[in-house]
Design a protein around this motif. Structure first.
Motif, mmCIF file in Angstrom:
data_model
loop_
_atom_site.group_PDB
_atom_site.id
_atom_site.type_symbol
_atom_site.label_atom_id
_atom_site.label_comp_id
_atom_site.label_asym_id
_atom_site.label_seq_id
_atom_site.Cartn_x
_atom_site.Cartn_y
_atom_site.Cartn_z
ATOM 1 N N ASP A 144 0.845 -1.184 0.000
ATOM 2 C CA ASP A 144 0.000 0.000 0.000
ATOM 3 C C ASP A 144 0.890 1.247 0.000
ATOM 4 O OD1 ASP A 144 -2.463 -1.246 -0.047
ATOM 5 O OD2 ASP A 144 -2.611 -1.369 2.136
ATOM 6 N N PHE A 145 0.437 2.278 -0.686
ATOM 7 C CA PHE A 145 1.156 3.540 -0.754
ATOM 8 C C PHE A 145 0.171 4.661 -0.446
ATOM 9 C CE2 PHE A 145 3.768 0.641 -3.032
ATOM 10 C CZ PHE A 145 5.070 1.133 -3.009
ATOM 11 N N GLU A 146 0.516 5.499 0.524
ATOM 12 C CA GLU A 146 -0.334 6.624 0.891
ATOM 13 C C GLU A 146 0.301 7.924 0.427
ATOM 14 O OE1 GLU A 146 -2.095 9.011 4.788
ATOM 15 O OE2 GLU A 146 -0.846 7.219 5.067
ATOM 16 N N CYS A 147 -0.474 8.754 -0.251
ATOM 17 C CA CYS A 147 0.038 10.054 -0.685
ATOM 18 C C CYS A 147 0.111 10.986 0.521
ATOM 19 C CB CYS A 147 -0.847 10.650 -1.767
ATOM 20 S SG CYS A 147 -0.270 12.285 -2.307
ATOM 21 N N LEU A 148 1.335 11.412 0.865
ATOM 22 C CA LEU A 148 1.532 12.315 1.997
ATOM 23 C C LEU A 148 1.373 13.772 1.589
ATOM 24 C CD1 LEU A 148 4.681 10.826 3.801
ATOM 25 C CD2 LEU A 148 2.270 10.532 4.406
ATOM 26 N N SER A 149 1.766 14.102 0.363
ATOM 27 C CA SER A 149 1.761 15.507 -0.025
ATOM 28 C C SER A 149 1.763 15.643 -1.541
ATOM 29 C CB SER A 149 2.990 16.213 0.563
ATOM 30 O OG SER A 149 2.862 17.601 0.488
ATOM 31 N N VAL A 150 1.082 16.668 -2.025
ATOM 32 C CA VAL A 150 1.104 17.049 -3.436
ATOM 33 C C VAL A 150 1.700 18.458 -3.494
ATOM 34 C CG1 VAL A 150 -0.230 17.487 -5.526
ATOM 35 C CG2 VAL A 150 -0.906 15.622 -3.974
ATOM 36 N N LEU A 151 2.856 18.575 -4.114
ATOM 37 C CA LEU A 151 3.614 19.826 -4.122
ATOM 38 C C LEU A 151 3.438 20.496 -5.483
ATOM 39 C CD1 LEU A 151 6.816 18.278 -2.498
ATOM 40 C CD2 LEU A 151 4.862 19.327 -1.339
ATOM 41 N N GLN A 152 2.918 21.701 -5.472
ATOM 42 C CA GLN A 152 2.498 22.328 -6.727
ATOM 43 C C GLN A 152 3.105 23.715 -6.932
ATOM 44 O OE1 GLN A 152 -1.833 21.640 -5.914
ATOM 45 N NE2 GLN A 152 -1.799 20.581 -7.876
ATOM 46 N N GLU A 153 4.341 23.899 -6.526
ATOM 47 C CA GLU A 153 4.950 25.227 -6.654
ATOM 48 C C GLU A 153 5.692 25.428 -7.975
ATOM 49 O OE1 GLU A 153 6.812 27.101 -3.378
ATOM 50 O OE2 GLU A 153 5.681 25.961 -1.884
ATOM 51 N N ASP A 186 7.090 17.450 10.191
ATOM 52 C CA ASP A 186 5.981 16.613 10.689
ATOM 53 C C ASP A 186 5.023 16.242 9.557
ATOM 54 O OD1 ASP A 186 6.912 16.569 13.297
ATOM 55 O OD2 ASP A 186 5.853 18.416 13.827
ATOM 56 N N ASP A 187 5.599 15.711 8.490
ATOM 57 C CA ASP A 187 4.849 15.262 7.313
ATOM 58 C C ASP A 187 4.210 16.403 6.536
ATOM 59 O OD1 ASP A 187 5.522 12.615 7.607
ATOM 60 O OD2 ASP A 187 3.731 12.100 8.762
#
Length: 359
Positions: A144-153, A186-187
């Motif tokens: 299983d893979f959980e998306c921690l963050s979507v970085l859109q800069e 912290d994530d």
């Protein structure tokens, strides 16, 4: 003088080869192609590095070109990034010569997945896309893979992601001509620095063995070397953002490639930088401390930035390394056992294995 000797040419892909990546501990190479497959190549005779065979063809996992491959740090999994906007996770049967199975498919990007990379610990996977985003995934149990963050800069297509060799710090390179450095709190992932200096698309990036320097390759036909300055550094470089380190360009290598540079690899064994691109040429460079008053015809860049007195030397070049075709990928073998091996992949559909010789 150092030189590159071709050991083998590996054929079988039916379209251009986009990426070649070595297994972290074994003489095994994964390559991916516009033919929607991944091929696994293995050295068949440890005493004869000219002998290779294709042991596996991974197919059916993607509907479009496979642009990137990356081994997990323990070598048990292989990630594949595709123009179909997905990332595949593959595992091999216990038998070293067994088949690979796609055990997970990561979805979320809105457009082509361009690059994938595992963190040093293997706990995180980064992906980037033409949709201008970088995703950070946490590796959990049972594939299983959980998306921690979507970085859109980034403001344009993100071409590549690369993890620091020792820390959970990520770099990304983009069509917006910049490199971004990402850290977590912290994530909560955030952009800690943006590196400006290239005049066109940044196609590739790689850290040096210490992680204190970064090399970037661009469509502006230059390589740049960046150095990290920590807060309170003895050179007096200001670190303005809440005690964060800051990255500064300390050398630019220009005039060595005459077309786009698509790939760069900074050896974690001997520290030599390999670069390649649309001029069909592989070049090797080495950064060494400057010698006061010494002149050398092979010095292609120098720096006198505070605390960074070094020269960049051109060691050797191989022209027409893939005939008249673009070279899309170069990768040094990752450990000392075969640290003098370099793999390359090109638009001619072939993969080549090279060995660095020092006469």
């Amino acid at each position: 003088m150092p030189r590159l000797e071709q050991l083998a040419e590996l054929t079988g892909h039916e379209d251009r080869v986009w990426c070649a990546q070595w297994h972290p501990t074994k003489p095994i190479l994964a390559t991916c192609s516009g033919d929607k497959t991944v091929r696994i190549w293995q050295s068949t005779n440890p005493q004869d590095p000219t002998k290779w065979q294709c042991t596996n063809v991974l197919e059916g996992g993607h509907k479009r070109t496979i642009r990137s491959v990356a081994w997990s740090p323990d070598g048990h999994q292989l990630a594949t990034g595709s123009f179909d906007a997905t990332t595949g996770i593959w595992e091999r049967d216990e038998d070293e010569n067994g088949d690979f199975e796609c055990v997970a498919t990561l979805e979320g990007h809105e457009n082509e997945t361009k690059s994938i990379a595992w963190s040093k610990s293997g706990a995180l996977l980064a992906t980037c896309s033409r949709d201008k985003s970088v995703w950070i995934w946490e590796v959990e149990e049972d594939n299983d893979f959980e998306c921690l963050s979507v970085l859109q800069e980034h403001t344009q297509d993100v071409k590549m992601v690369a993890w620091h060799p020792n820390e959970e710090l990520l770099a990304s390179a983009s069509y917006d001509d910049t490199i971004k450095i990402w850290r977590d709190d912290d994530d909560d992932w955030y952009c800690a620095d943006t590196l400006h200096g290239h005049d066109s698309t940044v196609w590739a990036i790689d850290f040096d063995p210490s992680g204190e320097r970064l090399v970037s390759a661009s469509a502006d036909q230059t390589l740049k070397i960046w150095r990290r300055y920590h807060p309170g550094n003895p050179e007096g470089i200001i670190t303005p953002r809440r005690g964060e380190p800051v990255w500064k360009c300390v050398a630019t290598v220009a005039g060595q490639h005459d077309r786009c540079i698509y790939s760069v690899s900074w050896s974690k064994v001997h520290g030599i930088v390999a670069s390649a691109g649309a001029d069909n040429t592989i070049r090797l460079f080495e950064a060494t401390p400057s010698t006061a008053g010494a002149a050398s015809s092979d010095v292609v860049a120098s720096t006198n930035e505070p605390g960074t007195l070094f020269d960049v030397h051109l060691l050797t070049s191989v022209q027409s390394a893939h005939g008249t075709n673009d070279i899309n990928s170069v990768a040094w073998y990752p450990n000392e056992e075969h640290g003098d091996w370099l793999a390359s992949g090109g638009d001619d559909g072939s993969v080549r294995i090279w060995r660095l010789l020092r006469d």
